[in-house]
Scaffold this motif. Structure first.
Motif, PDB file in Angstrom:
ATOM      1  N   GLY A  22      13.976  -0.664   4.359  1.00 24.65           N
ATOM      2  CA  GLY A  22      12.756  -0.643   3.700  1.00 24.65           C
ATOM      3  C   GLY A  22      11.625  -0.964   4.508  1.00 24.65           C
ATOM      4  N   VAL A  23      10.339  -0.189   4.795  1.00 20.98           N
ATOM      5  CA  VAL A  23       9.291  -0.441   5.357  1.00 20.98           C
ATOM      6  C   VAL A  23       8.153  -0.522   4.443  1.00 20.98           C
ATOM      7  CG1 VAL A  23       7.908   0.253   7.179  1.00 20.98           C
ATOM      8  CG2 VAL A  23      10.196   0.750   7.153  1.00 20.98           C
ATOM      9  N   ALA A  24       6.974  -1.314   4.578  1.00 21.34           N
ATOM     10  CA  ALA A  24       5.850  -1.431   3.767  1.00 21.34           C
ATOM     11  C   ALA A  24       4.529  -1.619   4.597  1.00 21.34           C
ATOM     12  CB  ALA A  24       6.060  -2.215   2.515  1.00 21.34           C
ATOM     13  N   THR A  25       3.486  -0.915   4.320  1.00 21.94           N
ATOM     14  CA  THR A  25       2.192  -1.515   4.958  1.00 21.94           C
ATOM     15  C   THR A  25       1.548  -2.121   3.698  1.00 21.94           C
ATOM     16  OG1 THR A  25       1.205   0.751   4.099  1.00 21.94           O
ATOM     17  CG2 THR A  25       2.133   0.552   6.263  1.00 21.94           C
ATOM     18  N   LEU A  26       0.637  -2.999   4.079  1.00 25.38           N
ATOM     19  CA  LEU A  26       0.145  -3.846   3.079  1.00 25.38           C
ATOM     20  C   LEU A  26      -1.437  -3.790   3.012  1.00 25.38           C
ATOM     21  CD1 LEU A  26       1.807  -7.127   4.079  1.00 25.38           C
ATOM     22  CD2 LEU A  26       2.599  -5.505   2.388  1.00 25.38           C
TER      23      LEU A  26
ATOM     24  N   LYS B 162       0.810  -1.224  -0.009  1.00 27.47           N
ATOM     25  CA  LYS B 162      -0.079   0.108   0.061  1.00 27.47           C
ATOM     26  C   LYS B 162       1.007   1.218  -0.097  1.00 27.47           C
ATOM     27  CE  LYS B 162      -2.523   0.510   3.736  1.00 27.47           C
ATOM     28  NZ  LYS B 162      -3.673   0.278   4.645  1.00 27.47           N
ATOM     29  N   GLU B 163       1.770   1.497   0.871  1.00 27.03           N
ATOM     30  CA  GLU B 163       2.841   2.391   0.987  1.00 27.03           C
ATOM     31  C   GLU B 163       4.140   1.836   1.420  1.00 27.03           C
ATOM     32  OE1 GLU B 163       1.785   6.267   3.104  1.00 27.03           O
ATOM     33  OE2 GLU B 163       0.307   5.007   3.937  1.00 27.03           O
ATOM     34  N   HIS B 164       5.222   2.500   0.957  1.00 26.25           N
ATOM     35  CA  HIS B 164       6.528   2.119   1.381  1.00 26.25           C
ATOM     36  C   HIS B 164       7.290   3.283   1.451  1.00 26.25           C
ATOM     37  CE1 HIS B 164       8.364   2.746  -2.681  1.00 26.25           C
ATOM     38  NE2 HIS B 164       7.091   2.119  -3.233  1.00 26.25           N
ATOM     39  N   TRP B 165       8.404   3.297   2.337  1.00 28.70           N
ATOM     40  CA  TRP B 165       9.379   4.140   2.646  1.00 28.70           C
ATOM     41  C   TRP B 165      10.757   3.644   3.422  1.00 28.70           C
ATOM     42  CZ3 TRP B 165       4.866   3.561   5.301  1.00 28.70           C
ATOM     43  CH2 TRP B 165       4.927   3.350   6.368  1.00 28.70           C
ATOM     44  N   TYR B 166      11.646   4.459   3.444  1.00 26.89           N
ATOM     45  CA  TYR B 166      12.968   4.125   4.077  1.00 26.89           C
ATOM     46  C   TYR B 166      13.035   5.024   5.398  1.00 26.89           C
ATOM     47  CZ  TYR B 166      14.361   1.091   0.101  1.00 26.89           C
ATOM     48  OH  TYR B 166      14.379   0.225  -0.854  1.00 26.89           O
ATOM     49  N   VAL B 167      13.523   4.102   6.404  1.00 26.73           N
ATOM     50  CA  VAL B 167      13.764   4.711   7.786  1.00 26.73           C
ATOM     51  C   VAL B 167      14.939   5.851   7.694  1.00 26.73           C
ATOM     52  CG1 VAL B 167      14.256   4.293  10.112  1.00 26.73           C
ATOM     53  CG2 VAL B 167      13.179   2.638   8.925  1.00 26.73           C
ATOM     54  N   ARG B 168      14.625   6.916   8.205  1.00 23.44           N
ATOM     55  CA  ARG B 168      15.564   7.834   8.263  1.00 23.44           C
ATOM     56  C   ARG B 168      16.177   8.084   9.792  1.00 23.44           C
ATOM     57  NH1 ARG B 168      13.239  13.104   4.825  1.00 23.44           N
ATOM     58  NH2 ARG B 168      13.214  12.108   2.737  1.00 23.44           N
ATOM     59  N   TYR B 169      17.296   8.205   9.797  1.00 24.90           N
ATOM     60  CA  TYR B 169      18.315   8.151  11.156  1.00 24.90           C
ATOM     61  C   TYR B 169      18.715   9.259  11.672  1.00 24.90           C
ATOM     62  CZ  TYR B 169      17.465   3.295  10.240  1.00 24.90           C
ATOM     63  OH  TYR B 169      17.095   2.049   9.936  1.00 24.90           O
TER      64      TYR B 169
END
Length: 295
Positions: free
Chosen positions: A220-224, A15-22
């Motif tokens: 990487g992170v994603a919601t489904l 559904k959405e995806h992004w990369y974690v920022r530190y």
């Protein structure tokens, strides 16, 4: 019995995806990133947030919680846990620790000796009728979670019924948590309840997810997608394929609670009045103290 994907089964997509920022932190903390940011409770329901932390001893000393659960997964280093139920343990990479804060938890989570602990901590909401439930803790060591091997990889099940096995985690609300390892070219179809909201976090490698083969790499992170009005007994499937020699991903799922969320400091309740009461109870010493089983 392992459930096989069928043409009639709901097929999940990203559904959405992004990369974690530190961002760097002040000593004894080292670095922090938000896997699930703090301002999207409705979208992530029943999950509230997930933080990725690198820290040394002295960062997360004695502190209280009420009204939610935590799932802490150790990526690297050693994590020492001590709590107000008399519990004490040291977790190593691949171990996880569950806490139902319920009515009132006090605990500390610290790096051991000179270690830099590297952890993922997920906050999982409780429905209103369980926010005053008894506080409990459970450690699941990596070797105690069942592993199912398949061609090109394996899946480790910490919680829920997946791949024909049941994870040892006994959460206050039904959830799934799994760790999937894939070789280069390895593929797997993960089966989850169709009404579970779910997200994933790539720990290493290069992977494609879902019907559209969305590519994600480390951090990487994603919601489904999911069927919120679906039936918990109906399965859904998520396609996963690895494009690198050693890929690892964590997948979490749970049914949305759809209640008002008021989160303030270490407490997650349904109203601001309940938050204020939690602070009063903690300040009055009603939560007990760390290292004992008195409440």
């Amino acid at each position: 019995m392992t459930i096989e994907a069928s043409d009639q089964m709901f097929k999940r997509s990203v559904k959405e995806h992004w990369y974690v920022r530190y961002s760097e932190a002040s000593f004894p903390a080292v670095q922090k990133g938000w896997v699930l940011p703090t301002n999207r409770w409705y979208d992530f329901d029943p999950f509230i947030l997930m933080a990725e932390d690198w820290f040394k001893k002295g960062t997360f000393s004695d502190h209280p919680h009420r009204g939610f659960q935590t799932i802490t997964y150790v990526i690297d280093g050693r994590l020492e846990h001590i709590d107000n139920a008399g519990g004490h343990d040291i977790l190593e990479p691949g171990d996880m620790q569950y806490m139902n804060a319920g009515w009132g938890a006090v605990h500390a989570e610290e790096g051991v000796e000179d270690d830099i602990a590297h952890t993922l901590q997920l906050w999982l909401n409780l429905p209103s009728e369980l926010k005053n439930s008894p506080t409990s803790y459970q450690t699941v060591y990596s070797e105690d979670a069942p592993v199912v091997e398949f061609e090109g990889g394996s899946i480790k099940v910490f919680s829920g019924d997946i791949a024909g096995v049941t994870g040892p985690l006994m959460s206050a609300v039904p959830i799934t948590m799994s760790e999937i390892l894939l070789e280069n070219g390895g593929a797997y179809e993960l089966i989850l309840p169709e009404n579970h909201n779910a997200f994933l976090y790539v720990l290493s490698g290069d992977l494609d997810f879902g019907e559209s083969y969305v590519n994600l790499q480390k951090h990487g992170v994603a919601t489904l997608t999911f069927q919120e009005t679906g039936d918990v007994t109906n399965p859904s499937s998520l396609k996963i394929k690895s494009n690198s020699r050693r890929s690892k991903v964590l997948v979490y799922s749970g049914a949305p609670i759809r209640e008002e969320v008021v989160a303030y400091g270490p407490f997650v309740m349904n109203t601001m009045e309940e938050i204020q009461q939690a602070f009063r109870d903690f300040q009055a010493g009603k939560f007990g103290k760390i290292g004992s089983n008195s409440k």
